[in-house]
Scaffold this active site. Structure first.
Site, PDB file in Angstrom:
ATOM      1  N   LYS A  19       0.829  -1.219   0.000  1.00 26.52           N
ATOM      2  CA  LYS A  19       0.000   0.000   0.000  1.00 26.52           C
ATOM      3  C   LYS A  19       0.861   1.266   0.000  1.00 26.52           C
ATOM      4  O   LYS A  19       0.615   2.194  -0.754  1.00 26.52           O
ATOM      5  CB  LYS A  19      -0.929   0.018   1.218  1.00 26.52           C
ATOM      6  CG  LYS A  19      -1.974  -1.071   1.210  1.00 26.52           C
ATOM      7  CD  LYS A  19      -2.968  -0.915   2.352  1.00 26.52           C
ATOM      8  CE  LYS A  19      -2.356  -1.106   3.705  1.00 26.52           C
ATOM      9  NZ  LYS A  19      -1.927  -2.493   3.978  1.00 26.52           N
ATOM     10  N   ARG A  37      -9.847   0.748   9.131  1.00 31.18           N
ATOM     11  CA  ARG A  37      -9.407  -0.617   9.437  1.00 31.18           C
ATOM     12  C   ARG A  37     -10.567  -1.527   9.821  1.00 31.18           C
ATOM     13  O   ARG A  37     -10.413  -2.747   9.830  1.00 31.18           O
ATOM     14  CB  ARG A  37      -8.393  -0.603  10.597  1.00 31.18           C
ATOM     15  CG  ARG A  37      -7.032  -0.108  10.179  1.00 31.18           C
ATOM     16  CD  ARG A  37      -6.111   0.027  11.375  1.00 31.18           C
ATOM     17  NE  ARG A  37      -4.869   0.698  10.987  1.00 31.18           N
ATOM     18  CZ  ARG A  37      -3.737   0.077  10.734  1.00 31.18           C
ATOM     19  NH1 ARG A  37      -3.668  -1.220  10.808  1.00 31.18           N
ATOM     20  NH2 ARG A  37      -2.664   0.768  10.399  1.00 31.18           N
ATOM     21  N   ARG A  45      12.452  -8.650   4.658  1.00 26.37           N
ATOM     22  CA  ARG A  45      12.629  -7.197   4.743  1.00 26.37           C
ATOM     23  C   ARG A  45      13.495  -6.845   5.945  1.00 26.37           C
ATOM     24  O   ARG A  45      13.403  -7.471   6.994  1.00 26.37           O
ATOM     25  CB  ARG A  45      11.247  -6.521   4.872  1.00 26.37           C
ATOM     26  CG  ARG A  45      11.311  -5.010   4.745  1.00 26.37           C
ATOM     27  CD  ARG A  45       9.998  -4.434   4.265  1.00 26.37           C
ATOM     28  NE  ARG A  45       9.006  -4.298   5.313  1.00 26.37           N
ATOM     29  CZ  ARG A  45       7.848  -3.685   5.132  1.00 26.37           C
ATOM     30  NH1 ARG A  45       7.519  -3.193   3.953  1.00 26.37           N
ATOM     31  NH2 ARG A  45       6.979  -3.586   6.122  1.00 26.37           N
ATOM     32  N   ARG A 101      12.806  -6.323  11.914  1.00 33.25           N
ATOM     33  CA  ARG A 101      11.923  -5.826  12.962  1.00 33.25           C
ATOM     34  C   ARG A 101      11.238  -6.993  13.678  1.00 33.25           C
ATOM     35  O   ARG A 101      10.981  -8.031  13.092  1.00 33.25           O
ATOM     36  CB  ARG A 101      10.846  -4.911  12.350  1.00 33.25           C
ATOM     37  CG  ARG A 101      11.363  -3.534  12.015  1.00 33.25           C
ATOM     38  CD  ARG A 101      10.382  -2.643  11.288  1.00 33.25           C
ATOM     39  NE  ARG A 101       8.976  -3.020  11.406  1.00 33.25           N
ATOM     40  CZ  ARG A 101       8.002  -2.390  10.739  1.00 33.25           C
ATOM     41  NH1 ARG A 101       8.303  -1.401   9.908  1.00 33.25           N
ATOM     42  NH2 ARG A 101       6.745  -2.760  10.863  1.00 33.25           N
ATOM     43  N   ARG A 136      -0.309 -11.121  12.261  1.00 32.24           N
ATOM     44  CA  ARG A 136      -0.847  -9.868  11.694  1.00 32.24           C
ATOM     45  C   ARG A 136      -1.811 -10.156  10.550  1.00 32.24           C
ATOM     46  O   ARG A 136      -2.838  -9.497  10.404  1.00 32.24           O
ATOM     47  CB  ARG A 136       0.301  -8.973  11.187  1.00 32.24           C
ATOM     48  CG  ARG A 136       1.036  -8.237  12.299  1.00 32.24           C
ATOM     49  CD  ARG A 136       2.361  -7.668  11.829  1.00 32.24           C
ATOM     50  NE  ARG A 136       2.232  -6.576  10.886  1.00 32.24           N
ATOM     51  CZ  ARG A 136       3.247  -6.099  10.154  1.00 32.24           C
ATOM     52  NH1 ARG A 136       4.437  -6.645  10.258  1.00 32.24           N
ATOM     53  NH2 ARG A 136       3.055  -5.095   9.338  1.00 32.24           N
TER      54      ARG A 136
END
Length: 213
Positions: free
Chosen positions: A13, A88, A127, A160, A171
């Site tokens: 996004k 959301r 990532r 992370r 998630r």
């Protein structure tokens, strides 16, 4: 253009939003950004939001809608805006609809970025992020020149905590439970455009074609 970007974490996004803002000067608006800005500017709503954020609590919808209402009336939104990661939940979507009606703003579309779960898992678990300047790397497709060291600022490049396979799976489950129903909400509103989002360039091209009608 006045768009909502829907899609799971890692669907791209943010990348798509940045590419679209370069097209026509629209501004990218994410909930996190507007909350941080309101806190930094010391607005009345910002002070209220800060109290929740400092306590580690979620900022209530009413407060977010108030800050969103202020943000959408700022001059830079006249050229258009892209809502990235907001709304959301269905209640947020309903409140946003009421707010936009009140402001006389008409949405062009809600774009749903469809990416297979295994692609997202691969994308996010590979990532890495610089702890110094926030630069993003990918160990497969765009690693730093020296492993663990940022090309830009020399900071430490790390994975992370929320980008381990376990955290990302969680998630994605939360997204599917709480946020995915928004796809049907906007489909019923006649605003939904589904886009296969494995290529950001392809997504941008499809959106531009839809806008051109």
């Amino acid at each position: 253009m006045k768009l909502i970007l829907l899609g799971a974490p890692g669907a791209g996004k943010g990348t798509v939003a940045k590419m679209l803002t370069d097209v026509d000067g629209s501004v990218q608006i994410s909930t996190g950004d507007i909350l941080r800005a309101a806190v930094k500017d010391g607005t009345e709503l910002g002070k209220q939001a800060e109290a929740y954020m400092k306590a580690g609590d979620l900022v209530p919808d009413e407060l977010i809608m108030g800050i969103m209402g202020e943000r959408l009336q700022e001059p830079d939104c006249a050229n258009g805006f892209l809502l990235d990661g907001f709304p959301r939940t269905i209640p947020q979507a309903e409140q946003l609809k009421t707010l936009l009606d009140k402001l006389g703003i008409k949405l062009d579309m809600a774009v749903n970025l469809e990416v297979p779960r295994e692609v997202i898992l691969d994308r996010l678990t590979t990532r890495r992020t610089c702890t110094g300047c926030g630069a993003i790397y990918n160990v497969k497709s765009a690693p730093p020149k020296v492993e663990g060291v940022c090309d830009k600022c020399g900071g430490t490049v790390v994975q992370r905590d929320d980008e381990t396979e376990e955290a990302i799976s969680n998630r994605l489950d939360v997204y599917n439970e709480k946020t995915a129903p928004l796809v049907e909400f906007y489909r019923n509103e006649g605003l939904l455009v589904d886009v296969n989002a494995t290529s950001s360039d392809e997504v941008v091209r499809t959106i531009k074609e839809k806008l051109a009608g």
